[in-house]
Design an enzyme around this catalytic site. Sequence first.
Site, mmCIF file in Angstrom:
data_model
loop_
_atom_site.group_PDB
_atom_site.id
_atom_site.type_symbol
_atom_site.label_atom_id
_atom_site.label_comp_id
_atom_site.label_asym_id
_atom_site.label_seq_id
_atom_site.Cartn_x
_atom_site.Cartn_y
_atom_site.Cartn_z
ATOM 1 N N VAL A 77 0.488 10.468 -5.312
ATOM 2 C CA VAL A 77 0.654 11.845 -4.834
ATOM 3 C C VAL A 77 2.029 12.342 -5.273
ATOM 4 O O VAL A 77 3.048 11.811 -4.820
ATOM 5 C CB VAL A 77 0.532 11.898 -3.301
ATOM 6 C CG1 VAL A 77 0.577 13.350 -2.818
ATOM 7 C CG2 VAL A 77 -0.750 11.217 -2.827
ATOM 8 N N HIS B 31 0.307 4.617 -2.331
ATOM 9 C CA HIS B 31 0.095 5.947 -1.768
ATOM 10 C C HIS B 31 1.225 6.903 -2.142
ATOM 11 O O HIS B 31 1.009 8.113 -2.199
ATOM 12 C CB HIS B 31 -0.088 5.865 -0.259
ATOM 13 C CG HIS B 31 -1.459 5.416 0.137
ATOM 14 N ND1 HIS B 31 -2.040 5.727 1.339
ATOM 15 C CD2 HIS B 31 -2.393 4.696 -0.547
ATOM 16 C CE1 HIS B 31 -3.272 5.199 1.388
ATOM 17 N NE2 HIS B 31 -3.489 4.555 0.272
ATOM 18 N N ASP B 32 2.414 6.385 -2.395
ATOM 19 C CA ASP B 32 3.489 7.250 -2.895
ATOM 20 C C ASP B 32 3.181 7.687 -4.323
ATOM 21 O O ASP B 32 3.214 8.870 -4.647
ATOM 22 C CB ASP B 32 4.835 6.506 -2.838
ATOM 23 C CG ASP B 32 5.984 7.389 -3.316
ATOM 24 O OD1 ASP B 32 5.930 8.614 -3.076
ATOM 25 O OD2 ASP B 32 6.928 6.860 -3.939
ATOM 26 N N ASP C 47 -9.783 -9.504 2.645
ATOM 27 C CA ASP C 47 -10.181 -10.786 2.048
ATOM 28 C C ASP C 47 -10.345 -11.794 3.183
ATOM 29 O O ASP C 47 -9.362 -12.338 3.676
ATOM 30 C CB ASP C 47 -9.105 -11.253 1.066
ATOM 31 C CG ASP C 47 -9.271 -12.718 0.657
ATOM 32 O OD1 ASP C 47 -10.336 -13.315 0.952
ATOM 33 O OD2 ASP C 47 -8.327 -13.260 0.048
ATOM 34 N N ASN D 60 -3.626 8.385 5.331
ATOM 35 C CA ASN D 60 -2.399 7.774 5.858
ATOM 36 C C ASN D 60 -2.302 7.777 7.380
ATOM 37 O O ASN D 60 -1.711 6.862 7.973
ATOM 38 C CB ASN D 60 -1.175 8.505 5.300
ATOM 39 C CG ASN D 60 -1.032 8.315 3.801
ATOM 40 O OD1 ASN D 60 -1.365 7.259 3.262
ATOM 41 N ND2 ASN D 60 -0.563 9.355 3.109
ATOM 42 N N HIS E 170 -6.286 -5.731 -2.604
ATOM 43 C CA HIS E 170 -7.095 -5.972 -1.400
ATOM 44 C C HIS E 170 -7.364 -7.464 -1.174
ATOM 45 O O HIS E 170 -8.273 -7.821 -0.438
ATOM 46 C CB HIS E 170 -8.407 -5.169 -1.474
ATOM 47 C CG HIS E 170 -8.224 -3.684 -1.311
ATOM 48 N ND1 HIS E 170 -9.246 -2.778 -1.448
ATOM 49 C CD2 HIS E 170 -7.123 -2.943 -1.014
ATOM 50 C CE1 HIS E 170 -8.791 -1.550 -1.237
ATOM 51 N NE2 HIS E 170 -7.495 -1.619 -0.985
ATOM 52 N N ARG F 196 0.819 -1.213 0.000
ATOM 53 C CA ARG F 196 0.000 0.000 0.000
ATOM 54 C C ARG F 196 0.858 1.271 0.000
ATOM 55 O O ARG F 196 0.478 2.285 -0.591
ATOM 56 C CB ARG F 196 -0.918 -0.026 1.229
ATOM 57 C CG ARG F 196 -1.932 1.098 1.268
ATOM 58 C CD ARG F 196 -2.973 0.830 2.349
ATOM 59 N NE ARG F 196 -3.998 1.844 2.404
ATOM 60 C CZ ARG F 196 -4.252 2.598 3.483
ATOM 61 N NH1 ARG F 196 -3.540 2.435 4.585
ATOM 62 N NH2 ARG F 196 -5.217 3.484 3.460
HETATM 63 C C1 HEM Z 1 -9.303 1.781 -5.702
HETATM 64 C C2 HEM Z 1 -9.312 2.597 -4.684
HETATM 65 C C3 HEM Z 1 -8.845 2.210 -3.316
HETATM 66 C C4 HEM Z 1 -9.449 2.546 -2.155
HETATM 67 C C5 HEM Z 1 -10.725 3.387 -1.994
HETATM 68 C C6 HEM Z 1 -8.694 1.947 -1.089
HETATM 69 C C7 HEM Z 1 -8.983 2.093 0.243
HETATM 70 C C8 HEM Z 1 -8.371 1.400 1.267
HETATM 71 C C9 HEM Z 1 -8.744 1.471 2.648
HETATM 72 C C10 HEM Z 1 -9.857 2.341 3.220
HETATM 73 C C11 HEM Z 1 -7.939 0.624 3.335
HETATM 74 C C12 HEM Z 1 -7.960 0.363 4.848
HETATM 75 C C13 HEM Z 1 -7.088 1.398 5.549
HETATM 76 C C14 HEM Z 1 -7.294 1.417 7.048
HETATM 77 O O1 HEM Z 1 -8.336 0.962 7.511
HETATM 78 O O2 HEM Z 1 -6.390 1.885 7.783
HETATM 79 C C15 HEM Z 1 -7.052 0.004 2.388
HETATM 80 C C16 HEM Z 1 -6.093 -0.923 2.702
HETATM 81 C C17 HEM Z 1 -5.219 -1.465 1.782
HETATM 82 N N1 HEM Z 1 -5.078 -1.057 0.472
HETATM 83 FE FE1 HEM Z 1 -6.384 0.057 -0.589
HETATM 84 N N2 HEM Z 1 -7.637 1.270 -1.615
HETATM 85 C C18 HEM Z 1 -7.685 1.398 -2.973
HETATM 86 C C19 HEM Z 1 -6.762 0.903 -3.873
HETATM 87 C C20 HEM Z 1 -5.628 0.215 -3.521
HETATM 88 C C21 HEM Z 1 -4.539 -0.095 -4.417
HETATM 89 C C22 HEM Z 1 -4.467 0.352 -5.877
HETATM 90 C C23 HEM Z 1 -3.619 -0.792 -3.702
HETATM 91 C C24 HEM Z 1 -2.269 -1.341 -4.122
HETATM 92 C C25 HEM Z 1 -1.921 -1.577 -5.367
HETATM 93 C C26 HEM Z 1 -4.146 -0.949 -2.369
HETATM 94 C C27 HEM Z 1 -3.565 -1.669 -1.358
HETATM 95 C C28 HEM Z 1 -4.087 -1.799 -0.085
HETATM 96 C C29 HEM Z 1 -3.599 -2.764 0.879
HETATM 97 C C30 HEM Z 1 -2.561 -3.837 0.612
HETATM 98 C C31 HEM Z 1 -4.305 -2.534 2.061
HETATM 99 C C32 HEM Z 1 -4.110 -3.227 3.424
HETATM 100 C C33 HEM Z 1 -3.026 -2.482 4.191
HETATM 101 C C34 HEM Z 1 -2.692 -3.042 5.570
HETATM 102 O O3 HEM Z 1 -3.217 -4.071 5.997
HETATM 103 O O4 HEM Z 1 -1.845 -2.409 6.234
HETATM 104 N N3 HEM Z 1 -5.343 -0.304 -2.292
HETATM 105 N N4 HEM Z 1 -7.318 0.513 1.134
#
Ligand code: HEM
Length: 329
Positions: free
Chosen positions: A71, A67-68, A249, A95, A196, A63
């Site tokens: 932005v 995020h890098d 998941d 973040n 995800h 992630r």
């Molecule tokens: C399409 C739009 C996306 C939205 C709206 C979104 C939103 C989110 C949110 C809300 C979380 C949970 C954060 C938290 O509760 O602290 C999350 C976690 C995560 N996101 Fe996304 N995300 C998106 C796309 C992506 C993309 C493109 C990637 C990587 C290529 C990604 C990788 C991840 C990963 C791996 C997690 C889990 C992180 C952890 O367990 O520390 N996401 N995302």
Amino acid sequence: MDQNPYKLFFVALFCLLILSPPVSCQLDYKFYDSTCPNLTYIVRKTVWSAIANDTRIAASLLRLHFHDCFVNGCDGSLLLDDTTTFTGEKNASPNKDSARGFEVIDTIKATLEKACPSTVSCADILTLVAREAVYLAGGQYFFWAVPLGRRDGTTASQSAANDQLPSPFEPLENITAKFTSKGLDIKDLVLLSGAHTIGFAQCFTFKPRLFDFAKSGKPDPTLDGSLLQKLQSVCPNQADSDTKLAPLDPVTSDKFDNSYYTNLVSNSGLLQSDQALMGNNKTASLVTYYSKFSYSFSRDFGASMVKMANIGVLTGQTGEIRKNCRVVN
Ligand code: HEM
Ligand SMILES: *[C@@H]1O[C@H](CO)[C@@H](O)[C@H](O)[C@H]1NC(C)=O
Ligand SMILES: *[C@@H]1O[C@H](CO)[C@@H](O)[C@H](O)[C@H]1NC(C)=O
Ligand SMILES: *[C@@H]1O[C@H](CO)[C@@H](O)[C@H](O)[C@H]1NC(C)=O
Ligand SMILES: *[C@@H]1O[C@H](CO)[C@@H](O)[C@H](O)[C@H]1NC(C)=O
């Protein structure tokens, strides 16, 4: 002074003479082969031990790269701590108390500064770390070659992070628009969302779906009933559950596989923005396809990651090679 003045000189000359301005200077798979031959080994080994200590860190590291890149481009800006001259991205709302894994990047950078000082950019560390995290969590099919040679930015912007990172409460059209503005299309959106398949989200990022969907006073009708029950018990309808965690998941939360898509097909996406991919014919047909063809997902995910890793990169003489990923030199 940079590690290889001749190479840099010729790269810069090449960029100036051959490439027309809209084409950025190309990244190169072999960029550090002579200047830091141990790079892949150091990154892989450090990511491996971080995952051995904390399985979730694979997701967190992946992630960070996303995020890098979204932005100011893939320039390591996310890693910069706030200073008196700018407020950085770490405390932007997507973040703050959410992005994690910065210590792993620091460990890798410190090791690299001993092995090959002032050579490998923090932006390149992030893209290599993302590849290794997916490979270690997914296995041999989830591997792709990573073009290198990014340089690090010298500033960061909290407001850009707030504006440009997608929110789980936005409609699909808004998220699509954010991806399109970065040169990523619908297919990239569906593929990159497949990230995800690992990691966790805090309850507040999906709680309205459980109790008050679209201010209806009822749960989201598109959420599978048995998953709804489980999530309501992890995230009771009170503020003190906001930071509890649920797996993105629920089937295989630490395995990088295509079950994100099989979940969506069976109404078991966690975030509203995840399940929204089933509410549009074009994205839904891609989701269905990747739910059936795991090999296609593994191959196409790597291609979309390479595309994402190209967003707004600094090359040649622009930017710098940071010595410490948290501060500009
Ligand atoms: C399409 C739009 C996306 C939205 C709206 C979104 C939103 C989110 C949110 C809300 C979380 C949970 C954060 C938290 O509760 O602290 C999350 C976690 C995560 N996101 Fe996304 N995300 C998106 C796309 C992506 C993309 C493109 C990637 C990587 C290529 C990604 C990788 C991840 C990963 C791996 C997690 C889990 C992180 C952890 O367990 O520390 N996401 N995302
Ligand atoms: C690569 O780095 C590791 C430790 O990070 C070290 O044990 C190994 O000897 C290095 N290999 C080379 C070829 O420098
Ligand atoms: C192990 O993981 C925990 C939880 O993420 C973290 O707080 C700790 O610093 C990690 N330890 C090492 C040695 O990486
Ligand atoms: C979606 O985008 C539109 C147009 O930019 C904006 O007015 C609206 O507030 C956005 N919706 C959400 C929920 O962010
Ligand atoms: C999806 O396709 C169906 C049948 O092909 C059509 O009736 C429907 O309007 C389409 N929905 C959207 C959102 O485009």
